[in-house]
Design a protein around this motif. Sequence first.
Motif, mmCIF file in Angstrom:
data_model
loop_
_atom_site.group_PDB
_atom_site.id
_atom_site.type_symbol
_atom_site.label_atom_id
_atom_site.label_comp_id
_atom_site.label_asym_id
_atom_site.label_seq_id
_atom_site.Cartn_x
_atom_site.Cartn_y
_atom_site.Cartn_z
ATOM 1 N N THR A 134 24.519 96.430 -53.730
ATOM 2 C CA THR A 134 24.594 95.147 -53.482
ATOM 3 C C THR A 134 23.919 94.574 -52.122
ATOM 4 O O THR A 134 23.985 93.481 -52.033
ATOM 5 C CB THR A 134 26.231 94.502 -53.314
ATOM 6 N N GLY A 135 23.580 95.538 -51.384
ATOM 7 C CA GLY A 135 22.799 95.024 -50.284
ATOM 8 C C GLY A 135 23.860 94.604 -48.848
ATOM 9 O O GLY A 135 23.509 94.194 -48.119
ATOM 10 N N LYS A 136 25.278 94.945 -49.310
ATOM 11 C CA LYS A 136 26.071 94.697 -48.259
ATOM 12 C C LYS A 136 26.663 96.056 -47.513
ATOM 13 O O LYS A 136 26.777 96.995 -48.063
ATOM 14 C CB LYS A 136 27.511 94.043 -48.892
ATOM 15 N N SER A 137 26.761 95.529 -46.103
ATOM 16 C CA SER A 137 27.441 96.749 -45.125
ATOM 17 C C SER A 137 28.901 96.665 -45.477
ATOM 18 O O SER A 137 29.509 95.912 -46.136
ATOM 19 C CB SER A 137 26.973 96.483 -43.642
ATOM 20 N N ALA A 138 29.677 97.580 -44.743
ATOM 21 C CA ALA A 138 31.096 97.695 -44.874
ATOM 22 C C ALA A 138 31.650 96.556 -44.200
ATOM 23 O O ALA A 138 32.688 95.582 -44.818
ATOM 24 C CB ALA A 138 31.642 98.881 -44.030
ATOM 25 N N SER A 139 31.181 95.942 -42.909
ATOM 26 C CA SER A 139 31.727 94.940 -42.362
ATOM 27 C C SER A 139 31.411 93.579 -43.150
ATOM 28 O O SER A 139 32.152 92.721 -43.302
ATOM 29 C CB SER A 139 31.252 94.854 -40.939
ATOM 30 N N GLN A 140 30.197 93.432 -43.785
ATOM 31 C CA GLN A 140 29.909 92.314 -44.804
ATOM 32 C C GLN A 140 30.783 92.326 -45.877
ATOM 33 O O GLN A 140 31.228 91.256 -46.517
ATOM 34 C CB GLN A 140 28.501 92.333 -45.116
ATOM 35 N N LEU A 141 30.954 93.278 -46.582
ATOM 36 C CA LEU A 141 32.007 93.727 -47.530
ATOM 37 C C LEU A 141 33.286 93.044 -47.188
ATOM 38 O O LEU A 141 33.950 92.344 -48.017
ATOM 39 C CB LEU A 141 32.068 94.902 -48.242
ATOM 40 N N ARG A 142 33.773 93.528 -46.057
ATOM 41 C CA ARG A 142 35.249 93.111 -45.819
ATOM 42 C C ARG A 142 35.183 91.577 -45.596
ATOM 43 O O ARG A 142 36.294 91.150 -46.022
ATOM 44 C CB ARG A 142 35.590 93.760 -44.391
ATOM 45 N N ALA A 143 34.201 91.189 -45.019
ATOM 46 C CA ALA A 143 34.377 89.455 -44.801
ATOM 47 C C ALA A 143 34.134 88.657 -46.323
ATOM 48 O O ALA A 143 34.833 87.952 -46.299
ATOM 49 C CB ALA A 143 33.110 88.924 -43.842
ATOM 50 N N TYR A 144 33.430 89.320 -47.127
ATOM 51 C CA TYR A 144 33.177 88.826 -48.509
ATOM 52 C C TYR A 144 34.691 88.797 -49.075
ATOM 53 O O TYR A 144 34.864 87.698 -49.703
ATOM 54 C CB TYR A 144 32.096 89.609 -49.160
ATOM 55 N N TRP A 145 35.139 89.989 -49.190
ATOM 56 C CA TRP A 145 36.536 89.942 -49.727
ATOM 57 C C TRP A 145 37.598 88.998 -49.390
ATOM 58 O O TRP A 145 38.384 88.363 -49.841
ATOM 59 C CB TRP A 145 36.883 91.498 -50.097
ATOM 60 N N SER A 146 37.542 89.031 -47.959
ATOM 61 C CA SER A 146 38.571 88.438 -47.068
ATOM 62 C C SER A 146 38.535 86.828 -47.519
ATOM 63 O O SER A 146 39.452 86.141 -47.970
ATOM 64 C CB SER A 146 38.382 88.340 -45.554
ATOM 65 N N LYS A 147 37.386 86.368 -47.671
ATOM 66 C CA LYS A 147 37.236 84.914 -48.193
ATOM 67 C C LYS A 147 37.531 84.738 -49.464
ATOM 68 O O LYS A 147 38.346 83.757 -49.736
ATOM 69 C CB LYS A 147 35.790 84.504 -48.178
ATOM 70 N N LEU A 148 37.233 85.662 -50.581
ATOM 71 C CA LEU A 148 37.555 85.701 -51.793
ATOM 72 C C LEU A 148 39.194 85.502 -52.032
ATOM 73 O O LEU A 148 39.627 84.676 -52.852
ATOM 74 C CB LEU A 148 36.773 86.557 -52.759
ATOM 75 N N ILE A 149 39.949 86.531 -51.403
ATOM 76 C CA ILE A 149 41.101 86.801 -51.581
ATOM 77 C C ILE A 149 41.814 85.423 -51.064
ATOM 78 O O ILE A 149 42.601 84.972 -51.461
ATOM 79 C CB ILE A 149 41.535 88.148 -50.707
ATOM 80 N N PHE A 150 41.336 85.034 -49.779
ATOM 81 C CA PHE A 150 41.875 83.738 -49.360
ATOM 82 C C PHE A 150 42.016 82.549 -50.079
ATOM 83 O O PHE A 150 42.958 81.826 -50.243
ATOM 84 C CB PHE A 150 41.469 83.596 -47.544
ATOM 85 N N THR A 151 40.708 82.530 -50.903
ATOM 86 C CA THR A 151 40.661 81.258 -51.663
ATOM 87 C C THR A 151 41.316 81.591 -53.080
ATOM 88 O O THR A 151 41.279 80.710 -53.956
ATOM 89 C CB THR A 151 39.240 80.864 -51.831
ATOM 90 N N GLY A 152 41.639 82.844 -53.428
ATOM 91 C CA GLY A 152 42.205 83.016 -54.656
ATOM 92 C C GLY A 152 41.348 83.261 -55.732
ATOM 93 O O GLY A 152 41.748 83.114 -56.956
ATOM 94 N N ARG A 153 40.039 83.220 -55.544
ATOM 95 C CA ARG A 153 39.042 83.458 -56.539
ATOM 96 C C ARG A 153 38.866 84.743 -57.426
ATOM 97 O O ARG A 153 38.345 84.917 -58.368
ATOM 98 C CB ARG A 153 37.720 83.100 -55.855
#
Length: 145
Positions: free
Chosen positions: A82-101
């Motif tokens: 995916t080209g994402k680091s662990a910190s980028q992945l945490r930020a990515y999922w935080s956003k998706l979980i928060f928005t319920g997507r």
Amino acid sequence: MPVLKLLRDVAMAAALGLCAPAAMAEVVIVVSAKNGSATLTESQVADIFLGRAAYYPSGGEAVPLDLPEDSPLRADFYRDCTGKSASQLRAYWSKLIFTGRAQPPREMADAAAIKRYLQLSPSAIAYMDRKDVDPSVKVVLSLRP
């Protein structure tokens, strides 16, 4: 004598450098041997593991499984696929979980737990080290180290 020590240290470092690629795990994406999917592209796998696709290209549901967050294999998989680091992945999922997507993949303890889950749920998809592959799973994509 210091020159000999320096040469020995340089030779050791070179030897270790040559061994490092051989020691790296070959990450493979697997599904149950009962799953009808034959092969997947990196893009298709990335979409499944990033919550952008909930189905295989063939139409069946895709349930992604993750290794623990501190797993080096997990870091390798996400970086390579995916080209994402662990910190980028945490930020990515935080956003998706928060928005319920979307929800992140279900976490499994290790390759043995993944194989047991794949036996119970042929729609699941996971990644593991090629050395952990056995007849119970089918490799649908290999990520070269």
